[in-house]
Every structure is written in C-alpha cells, then in structure tokens.
Design an enzyme around this catalytic site. Sequence first.
Site, mmCIF file in Angstrom:
data_model
loop_
_atom_site.group_PDB
_atom_site.id
_atom_site.type_symbol
_atom_site.label_atom_id
_atom_site.label_comp_id
_atom_site.label_asym_id
_atom_site.label_seq_id
_atom_site.Cartn_x
_atom_site.Cartn_y
_atom_site.Cartn_z
ATOM 1 N N TYR A 1 -15.355 6.042 -42.022
ATOM 2 C CA TYR A 1 -14.414 4.941 -41.790
ATOM 3 C C TYR A 1 -14.237 4.711 -40.306
ATOM 4 O O TYR A 1 -14.473 5.591 -39.478
ATOM 5 C CB TYR A 1 -13.058 5.212 -42.452
ATOM 6 C CG TYR A 1 -12.221 6.273 -41.782
ATOM 7 C CD1 TYR A 1 -11.338 5.955 -40.749
ATOM 8 C CD2 TYR A 1 -12.319 7.604 -42.160
ATOM 9 C CE1 TYR A 1 -10.570 6.930 -40.129
ATOM 10 C CE2 TYR A 1 -11.554 8.584 -41.553
ATOM 11 C CZ TYR A 1 -10.683 8.238 -40.538
ATOM 12 O OH TYR A 1 -9.922 9.206 -39.913
ATOM 13 N N CYS A 2 -13.810 3.487 -39.986
ATOM 14 C CA CYS A 2 -13.404 3.134 -38.633
ATOM 15 C C CYS A 2 -11.988 2.561 -38.719
ATOM 16 O O CYS A 2 -11.235 2.912 -39.624
ATOM 17 C CB CYS A 2 -14.406 2.188 -37.976
ATOM 18 S SG CYS A 2 -14.598 0.596 -38.781
ATOM 19 N N TRP A 3 -11.622 1.674 -37.819
ATOM 20 C CA TRP A 3 -10.247 1.175 -37.766
ATOM 21 C C TRP A 3 -9.844 0.359 -38.978
ATOM 22 O O TRP A 3 -8.833 0.618 -39.595
ATOM 23 C CB TRP A 3 -10.046 0.282 -36.530
ATOM 24 C CG TRP A 3 -9.691 1.015 -35.279
ATOM 25 C CD1 TRP A 3 -10.487 1.156 -34.191
ATOM 26 C CD2 TRP A 3 -8.481 1.700 -34.983
ATOM 27 N NE1 TRP A 3 -9.836 1.894 -33.229
ATOM 28 C CE2 TRP A 3 -8.594 2.239 -33.690
ATOM 29 C CE3 TRP A 3 -7.299 1.909 -35.676
ATOM 30 C CZ2 TRP A 3 -7.588 2.970 -33.083
ATOM 31 C CZ3 TRP A 3 -6.287 2.641 -35.065
ATOM 32 C CH2 TRP A 3 -6.439 3.156 -33.793
ATOM 33 N N PHE B 1 -9.230 2.929 -41.591
ATOM 34 C CA PHE B 1 -7.988 3.676 -41.378
ATOM 35 C C PHE B 1 -6.773 2.790 -41.615
ATOM 36 O O PHE B 1 -5.756 3.242 -42.145
ATOM 37 C CB PHE B 1 -7.978 4.247 -39.956
ATOM 38 C CG PHE B 1 -6.785 5.109 -39.665
ATOM 39 C CD1 PHE B 1 -6.553 6.271 -40.384
ATOM 40 C CD2 PHE B 1 -5.897 4.768 -38.661
ATOM 41 C CE1 PHE B 1 -5.447 7.074 -40.113
ATOM 42 C CE2 PHE B 1 -4.792 5.563 -38.381
ATOM 43 C CZ PHE B 1 -4.568 6.720 -39.111
#
Length: 139
Positions: free
Chosen positions: A75-77, A105
């Site tokens: 995952y990223c932002w 996130f």
Amino acid sequence: MMDRAAYYATKLAAETDASDAYAAQQRGEGIVIVDVRSDEAWAQGRVAGAVHMHYSEIAARAPQEIARDATVVVYCWSPGCNAGAKGALEFASLGYDVKEMIGGFEYWVREGYPVEDADGVHRRPVDPLTGIARIRTRS
C-alpha cells in the site's frame, strides 16, 4: 465482446481493500503487509504490523526479508498515489504473490483499522463515508 468475468477475476486477483486485508490479517492468513512509502510517511503512521520497504528497495531487500511463498499486500498513501502499483510490480517481478491494497493507508485509517506510530498502536474514528460507523444510542 470482452469477457467481463475474466476481467474482474483478474482484477480481484491483483487487488484487495482495507477491509479484506484486515480480515485476512485477523484470520491469521500470514499475509505480509508492506508499506512502500517514504521514511517520512512511515513515521507519520502506518498499518499496524506492516513492514516498511520503499518500492525502490524491494528488489534488493525482499528476497532476504520476505519469504518467497508469502502473500504480500502493498500500500501507499491513497487512491491518488501510484507507489502501491510500483511496489506491486517490483514484488510480482520477483515472483511473489502480491496484491495492491486499493485505497491505501488513507482508507485503512478512514475505516478505523489499527494504525501504528511513535506513540504505539491505536485506532482513529471511523469515517461514515468509508466504513460502518457504530452509532451509540441512549437507553
């Protein structure tokens, strides 16, 4: 005509979301959740129990740190960030079973799942636009 069932089966094989990732984590399925963001982003908060591995480090670090038979969730932002896709590509290129956590996130937090930072593990309030908010009623 496009085979829609095949398209969606393929899409679901490559993606997961915060609620499914959390459920798999709670069932003890042994998924490895990997945060592919920067050091600064990691310090601001992360999925509780995640491993930090910036997407640019995956090729060098993953073979030594993550079992080849692990199911990896990256995952990223947020939906507005493509670092998760970059990380998923790196893991897939190494032969890992990998899924990208759509929503990143941001949606993990908004749905009220455990987050970790320098103060420990905690949960933020559920955003009723993204998760089911339990409303307390007076008796």
